[in-house]
Design a protein around this motif. Structure first.
Motif, PDB file in Angstrom:
ATOM      1  N   SER A  28      -0.461  -6.288   1.896  1.00 15.24           N
ATOM      2  CA  SER A  28       0.062  -6.502   0.726  1.00 15.24           C
ATOM      3  C   SER A  28      -0.242  -7.873   0.225  1.00 15.24           C
ATOM      4  O   SER A  28       0.208  -8.298  -0.818  1.00 15.24           O
ATOM      5  N   ALA A  29      -1.035  -8.715   1.178  1.00 20.40           N
ATOM      6  CA  ALA A  29      -1.240 -10.118   0.709  1.00 20.40           C
ATOM      7  C   ALA A  29      -2.697  -9.974   0.015  1.00 20.40           C
ATOM      8  O   ALA A  29      -3.695  -9.679   0.589  1.00 20.40           O
ATOM      9  N   PRO A  30      -2.643 -10.629  -1.195  1.00 17.43           N
ATOM     10  CA  PRO A  30      -4.053 -10.776  -1.861  1.00 17.43           C
ATOM     11  C   PRO A  30      -5.321 -11.345  -1.002  1.00 17.43           C
ATOM     12  O   PRO A  30      -6.262 -10.687  -0.913  1.00 17.43           O
ATOM     13  N   ALA A  31      -5.077 -12.228  -0.342  1.00 18.21           N
ATOM     14  CA  ALA A  31      -5.988 -12.918   0.563  1.00 18.21           C
ATOM     15  C   ALA A  31      -6.496 -11.927   1.624  1.00 18.21           C
ATOM     16  O   ALA A  31      -7.931 -11.888   1.873  1.00 18.21           O
ATOM     17  N   VAL A  32      -5.664 -11.132   2.232  1.00 20.77           N
ATOM     18  CA  VAL A  32      -5.828 -10.396   3.324  1.00 20.77           C
ATOM     19  C   VAL A  32      -6.840  -9.153   2.797  1.00 20.77           C
ATOM     20  O   VAL A  32      -7.746  -8.513   3.498  1.00 20.77           O
ATOM     21  N   ILE A  33      -6.201  -8.589   1.548  1.00 19.50           N
ATOM     22  CA  ILE A  33      -7.058  -7.489   0.992  1.00 19.50           C
ATOM     23  C   ILE A  33      -8.547  -7.851   0.724  1.00 19.50           C
ATOM     24  O   ILE A  33      -9.479  -7.341   1.022  1.00 19.50           O
ATOM     25  N   ALA A  34      -8.612  -9.161   0.009  1.00 15.65           N
ATOM     26  CA  ALA A  34     -10.088  -9.621  -0.148  1.00 15.65           C
ATOM     27  C   ALA A  34     -11.076  -9.363   0.956  1.00 15.65           C
ATOM     28  O   ALA A  34     -11.942  -9.202   0.949  1.00 15.65           O
ATOM     29  N   GLU A  35     -10.385 -10.091   2.296  1.00 14.81           N
ATOM     30  CA  GLU A  35     -11.012 -10.393   3.512  1.00 14.81           C
ATOM     31  C   GLU A  35     -11.231  -9.020   3.902  1.00 14.81           C
ATOM     32  O   GLU A  35     -12.481  -8.875   4.512  1.00 14.81           O
ATOM     33  N   VAL A  36     -10.597  -8.156   4.090  1.00 16.02           N
ATOM     34  CA  VAL A  36     -10.753  -6.762   4.635  1.00 16.02           C
ATOM     35  C   VAL A  36     -11.720  -6.049   3.744  1.00 16.02           C
ATOM     36  O   VAL A  36     -12.747  -5.067   4.324  1.00 16.02           O
ATOM     37  N   LYS A  37     -11.736  -6.152   2.540  1.00 13.21           N
ATOM     38  CA  LYS A  37     -12.586  -5.397   1.646  1.00 13.21           C
ATOM     39  C   LYS A  37     -14.208  -5.896   1.806  1.00 13.21           C
ATOM     40  O   LYS A  37     -14.882  -5.238   1.899  1.00 13.21           O
ATOM     41  N   SER A  38     -14.286  -7.125   2.159  1.00 10.98           N
ATOM     42  CA  SER A  38     -15.323  -7.992   1.996  1.00 10.98           C
ATOM     43  C   SER A  38     -16.033  -7.617   3.440  1.00 10.98           C
ATOM     44  O   SER A  38     -17.149  -7.238   3.371  1.00 10.98           O
ATOM     45  N   ARG A  39     -15.186  -7.527   4.359  1.00 10.43           N
ATOM     46  CA  ARG A  39     -15.680  -7.408   5.744  1.00 10.43           C
ATOM     47  C   ARG A  39     -15.995  -5.988   6.228  1.00 10.43           C
ATOM     48  O   ARG A  39     -16.971  -5.598   6.799  1.00 10.43           O
ATOM     49  N   TYR A  40     -15.090  -4.884   5.697  1.00 11.35           N
ATOM     50  CA  TYR A  40     -15.134  -3.546   6.133  1.00 11.35           C
ATOM     51  C   TYR A  40     -15.478  -2.765   5.054  1.00 11.35           C
ATOM     52  O   TYR A  40     -15.904  -1.533   5.460  1.00 11.35           O
ATOM     53  N   GLY A  41     -15.447  -2.994   3.829  1.00 13.19           N
ATOM     54  CA  GLY A  41     -15.717  -2.048   2.664  1.00 13.19           C
ATOM     55  C   GLY A  41     -14.811  -1.108   2.408  1.00 13.19           C
ATOM     56  O   GLY A  41     -14.938  -0.181   1.492  1.00 13.19           O
ATOM     57  N   VAL A  42     -13.510  -1.296   2.982  1.00 18.51           N
ATOM     58  CA  VAL A  42     -12.480  -0.478   2.553  1.00 18.51           C
ATOM     59  C   VAL A  42     -11.052  -1.236   2.698  1.00 18.51           C
ATOM     60  O   VAL A  42     -11.054  -2.325   3.083  1.00 18.51           O
ATOM     61  N   CYS A  43      -9.980  -0.821   1.879  1.00 20.83           N
ATOM     62  CA  CYS A  43      -8.781  -1.602   2.069  1.00 20.83           C
ATOM     63  C   CYS A  43      -7.757  -0.799   1.732  1.00 20.83           C
ATOM     64  O   CYS A  43      -6.510  -0.976   1.227  1.00 20.83           O
ATOM     65  N   THR A  77     -11.898   1.728  12.664  1.00 16.43           N
ATOM     66  CA  THR A  77     -11.511   2.919  11.841  1.00 16.43           C
ATOM     67  C   THR A  77     -10.669   2.959  10.745  1.00 16.43           C
ATOM     68  O   THR A  77      -9.876   1.936  10.723  1.00 16.43           O
ATOM     69  N   SER A  78     -10.622   3.635   9.853  1.00 17.72           N
ATOM     70  CA  SER A  78      -9.502   3.669   8.614  1.00 17.72           C
ATOM     71  C   SER A  78      -9.238   5.137   8.530  1.00 17.72           C
ATOM     72  O   SER A  78      -9.900   6.174   8.886  1.00 17.72           O
ATOM     73  N   GLY A  79      -8.011   5.408   7.656  1.00 11.91           N
ATOM     74  CA  GLY A  79      -7.563   6.718   7.544  1.00 11.91           C
ATOM     75  C   GLY A  79      -6.342   7.065   8.054  1.00 11.91           C
ATOM     76  O   GLY A  79      -5.610   6.182   8.340  1.00 11.91           O
ATOM     77  N   THR A  80      -6.205   8.204   7.966  1.00 15.45           N
ATOM     78  CA  THR A  80      -4.754   8.875   8.333  1.00 15.45           C
ATOM     79  C   THR A  80      -4.617   8.480   9.849  1.00 15.45           C
ATOM     80  O   THR A  80      -5.253   8.093  10.638  1.00 15.45           O
TER      81      THR A  80
END
Length: 103
Positions: free
Chosen positions: A50-65, A77-80
């Motif tokens: 829920s933190a914008p900086a964490v979202i940006a880091e995760v999306k940049s590093r793993y391509g998903v958020c 891994t991501s998903g359910t």
């Protein structure tokens, strides 16, 4: 924050790599995953999606958020919760006696 139960249940959960769970408040899959890891004695750090900086880091590093996202070393891994539980069981069961996997 790091979470863990004192006694591992099942050898497949013993791993010497850092585990990070990126989660978001109010998501049932996030809560289920964290509870499952804790129940099996697997320590993990938590990242707040829920933190914008964490979202940006995760999306940049793993391509998903989309929460939850679980990271073990260079592997993720991501998903359910159901999908991640199977992925993590496979990963942890491949760990040797010393807890080291190919990740």
């Amino acid at each position: 924050t790091t979470h863990a139960m004192p006694t591992p249940i099942g050898a497949f959960m013993r791993i010497e790599r850092p585990v990070i769970v990126y989660s978001a408040p109010g998501r049932p899959d996030c809560a289920a995953l964290k509870e499952w890891l804790s129940r099996h004695g697997t320590a993990y750090e938590e990242g707040d999606l829920s933190a914008p900086a964490v979202i940006a880091e995760v999306k940049s590093r793993y391509g998903v958020c989309i929460a939850p996202i679980t990271v073990v070393g260079d592997w993720f891994t991501s998903g359910t919760f159901g999908k991640q539980r199977l992925d993590l069981e496979r990963l942890f069961s491949s760990a040797g006696e010393d807890g080291v996997t190919g990740v």
